[in-house]
Enzyme design. Structure first.
Site, mmCIF file in Angstrom:
data_model
loop_
_atom_site.group_PDB
_atom_site.id
_atom_site.type_symbol
_atom_site.label_atom_id
_atom_site.label_comp_id
_atom_site.label_asym_id
_atom_site.label_seq_id
_atom_site.Cartn_x
_atom_site.Cartn_y
_atom_site.Cartn_z
ATOM 1 C CE1 TYR A 47 2.486 -0.680 -11.318
ATOM 2 C CE2 TYR A 47 4.871 -0.680 -11.531
ATOM 3 C CZ TYR A 47 3.711 -0.146 -10.992
ATOM 4 O OH TYR A 47 3.793 0.931 -10.135
ATOM 5 C CG HIS A 116 0.289 -1.309 -5.995
ATOM 6 N ND1 HIS A 116 0.738 -1.980 -7.101
ATOM 7 C CD2 HIS A 116 0.275 -0.009 -6.371
ATOM 8 C CE1 HIS A 116 0.985 -1.133 -8.074
ATOM 9 N NE2 HIS A 116 0.709 0.075 -7.652
#
Ligand SMILES: NC(=O)c1ccc[n+]([C@@H]2O[C@H](COP(=O)([O-])OP(=O)(O)OC[C@H]3O[C@@H](n4cnc5c(N)ncnc54)[C@H](OP(=O)(O)O)[C@@H]3O)[C@@H](O)[C@H]2O)c1
Length: 303
Positions: A47, A116
């Protein structure tokens, strides 16, 4: 409201999502979330905002007198993907990735560390073994995966490694994944839901935000007879609150993201109403299959 992540660790069921919150805005958004009452913050190496998230946690701790133990922090290792020209992370680079995340977050440990996505088949088990070691070292209290399906988790089981504490997956009324959720329940793996707000017509509506929601889907969410609009009127709450409450009633932790103070507050206010059995049954009929939050260029491969 908390649920058990393992025998000894609890996770607050309403978390604050930070995907698409810019590094520069992350501090104030996370601080606002903590002021509102959120005690669970979700970020990721990918992110690009861990430094700001860490500053927001620190600001919240200072202004609210919160101890480190009172805030549950999740981050995720980006596994790499050959197909995108990214070298897959190895056992060693996975270990290093959390040390670097902790450095950016200015924390000694996180509460949950996730892989992830299940991209590099060649390194999946090495990455998972590194997470097991990071937990042993006390750098993370619990470990899990994200976007894994039952086939990926079976690989871990067959290898005789500890199973994940949680799987963070896209779950909302349009993508309910009943078979995967049953599999996770049978194996004692908690479900953490992301993109819970996707049926909203305004979900990620800023140009350039990633996601594969089609114009038809946006129109569905906007229609005046959208079932969620009708439920929001019935319960006297917003559509967003109905969607988040559905996740909680299904037993999932939810991670609403917003950069707007009013929405951050509204998304936390989920315990004053309950969706009745009739509406839960109606929502069960709305499943459209696979998720859409990852754009079509980001295939989550099964192999
Ligand atoms: N593991 C993964 O692969 C993965 C993938 C996606 C997401 N996640 C995690 O899950 C979190 C949540 O998912 P998400 O960010 O995809 O989507 P989300 O939280 O379901 O929805 C966010 C969108 O809804 C809008 N919104 C938020 N609250 C609202 C409200 N009360 N009323 C109307 N609109 C509202 C936001 O706009 P504004 O910001 O303008 O309010 C934004 O466009 C992420 O931030 C991330 O932490 C993980």
């Amino acid at each position: 409201m908390k649920m058990n992540l393992s025998k000894t660790i609890e996770i607050p069921m309403i978390g604050f999502g930070t995907y698409l919150i810019k590094e520069a805005d992350a501090k104030s958004c996370v601080h606002q979330a903590l002021r509102t009452g959120y005690r669970h913050i979700d970020t990721a190496e990918a992110y690009g905002n861990e430094t700001g998230v860490g500053l927001g946690i620190k600001a919240g701790q200072e202004s609210l007198g919160l101890s480190r133990e009172e805030v549950f922090v999740t981050t995720k290792v980006w596994p790499g993907n050959d197909e995108w020209g990214q070298p897959p992370k190895t056992y060693d680079s996975t270990l290093e990735a959390l040390i670097e995340s902790l450095d950016r977050l200015q924390l000694d440990y996180v509460d949950l560390y996730l892989i992830h996505a299940p991209f590099p088949k060649s390194q999946r088990l090495n990455q998972w073994t590194a997470l097991v070691e990071l937990r042993r070292l006390g750098k993370t209290r619990s470990i899990g995966v994200s976007n894994f399906n039952a086939v990926h988790i079976e690989e871990i089981k067959v290898a005789g490694l500890p199973l994940p504490d949680a799987n963070q997956i896209e779950v909302h009324p349009w993508s309910q994944k009943p078979a995967l959720v049953s599999y996770l329940n049978e194996n004692g793996i908690s479900t953490i839901a992301y993109s819970s707000l996707l049926p909203l017509s305004n979900w990620r509506d800023i140009k350039g935000q990633r996601g594969a929601k089609t114009d038809n889907m946006k129109a569905d969410g906007a229609s005046t007879n959208s079932p969620f609009k009708m439920m929001s009127q019935k319960y006297g709450v917003s559509e967003a609150q109905v969607l988040l409450r559905w996740g909680l009633q299904k037993g999932y932790a939810v991670l609403p993201k917003s950069t707007k103070e009013e929405r951050i507050q509204q998304n936390f206010d989920l315990l004053t109403f309950e969706i009745d059995d009739y509406d839960m049954a109606a929502i069960a009929e709305m499943d459209r299959g696979e998720g859409v939050a990852w754009s079509s260029g980001d295939p989550i491969r099964v192999d």
